[in-house]
Design a protein around this motif. Structure first.
Motif, PDB file in Angstrom:
ATOM      1  N   UNK A 257      20.826   7.065  -4.194  1.00 56.27           N
ATOM      2  CA  UNK A 257      20.159   5.604  -3.651  1.00 56.27           C
ATOM      3  C   UNK A 257      19.756   5.901  -2.205  1.00 56.27           C
ATOM      4  N   UNK A 258      19.261   4.763  -1.428  1.00 52.81           N
ATOM      5  CA  UNK A 258      18.963   4.833  -0.017  1.00 52.81           C
ATOM      6  C   UNK A 258      19.712   4.957   0.907  1.00 52.81           C
ATOM      7  N   UNK A 259      20.930   5.116   0.656  1.00 56.77           N
ATOM      8  CA  UNK A 259      22.092   5.081   1.485  1.00 56.77           C
ATOM      9  C   UNK A 259      22.367   6.524   1.904  1.00 56.77           C
TER      10      UNK A 259
ATOM     11  N   UNK B  70      11.184   7.690  -4.454  1.00 51.34           N
ATOM     12  CA  UNK B  70      10.615   6.785  -5.293  1.00 51.34           C
ATOM     13  C   UNK B  70       9.098   7.021  -5.704  1.00 51.34           C
ATOM     14  N   UNK B  71       8.960   7.200  -7.097  1.00 51.17           N
ATOM     15  CA  UNK B  71       7.693   7.000  -7.644  1.00 51.17           C
ATOM     16  C   UNK B  71       7.118   8.385  -7.694  1.00 51.17           C
TER      17      UNK B  71
ATOM     18  N   UNK C  75      16.861   8.106  -2.829  1.00 51.90           N
ATOM     19  CA  UNK C  75      16.268   7.516  -3.967  1.00 51.90           C
ATOM     20  C   UNK C  75      16.048   8.455  -5.083  1.00 51.90           C
ATOM     21  N   UNK C  76      17.084   9.533  -5.464  1.00 49.15           N
ATOM     22  CA  UNK C  76      16.857  10.597  -6.311  1.00 49.15           C
ATOM     23  C   UNK C  76      16.628  10.147  -7.740  1.00 49.15           C
ATOM     24  N   UNK C  77      17.196   8.955  -8.096  1.00 50.56           N
ATOM     25  CA  UNK C  77      17.250   8.396  -9.251  1.00 50.56           C
ATOM     26  C   UNK C  77      15.707   7.634  -9.721  1.00 50.56           C
ATOM     27  N   UNK C  78      14.848   7.723  -8.794  1.00 45.48           N
ATOM     28  CA  UNK C  78      13.420   6.986  -9.135  1.00 45.48           C
ATOM     29  C   UNK C  78      12.405   8.070  -9.073  1.00 45.48           C
ATOM     30  N   UNK C  79      13.012   9.450  -9.148  1.00 47.06           N
ATOM     31  CA  UNK C  79      11.685  10.253  -9.024  1.00 47.06           C
ATOM     32  C   UNK C  79      11.337  10.334 -10.700  1.00 47.06           C
TER      33      UNK C  79
END
Length: 150
Positions: free
Chosen positions: A127-129, A21-22, A58-62
């Motif tokens: 995601x985070x799972x 994330x971020x 959380x790969x989609x939040x890179x």
């Protein structure tokens, strides 16, 4: 004093989990590649895969810096004439964000049989799972902020 040569039987692999994330893509990928290759281990040996397992959530939040998110293009070739396929970063981020981190890390690993084996120890999730609670992964904090002098 004699030189210590580790055996492949002595490898004790640990599991790490890190949150994307971020985080900046390249800085995250270099840290993950270093852990996969085993360069953080005091027993590091270049010709033995001493690396640990890494889970990225959380790969989609890179993120990417600057205008790269609009300009970056991923290319692959199908093997047929005229088979060059291109996909923008933003489209791939929506469709399959795991692929972005996997490609960035694999690009930083050796291009050998051992490098491909190191890449198998990377698990990336949108995601985070993740299904790896049984391995009791240790949280890995990766600081990817740009160094600013105070």
């Amino acid at each position: 004093m004699s030189t210590f040569i580790p055996s492949a039987l002595e490898i004790d692999r640990k599991w790490f989990v890190t949150d994307a994330t971020g985080k900046t893509l390249g800085r995250l990928a270099t840290e993950v590649a270093s852990i996969l290759a085993g360069k953080r281990s005091p027993k590091y040996t270049p010709y033995i895969d001493m690396g640990d397992h890494v889970i990225v959530i959380n790969a989609e939040k890179v993120r990417l810096t600057g205008l790269k998110s609009e300009k970056k293009v991923y290319r692959r070739y199908t093997g047929f004439p005229g088979g060059l396929r291109e996909e923008s970063f933003l489209r791939l981020l929506k469709r399959r964000p795991e692929k972005i981190i996997e490609e960035a890390v694999q690009g930083m690993l050796p291009k050998t049989k051992m490098g491909r084996q190191m890449a198998t120890k990377l698990q990336v999730y949108r995601d985070d799972k993740h299904p790896h609670q049984a391995q009791k992964p240790v949280v890995l904090e990766i600081d990817t902020q740009l160094g600013k002098k105070a």
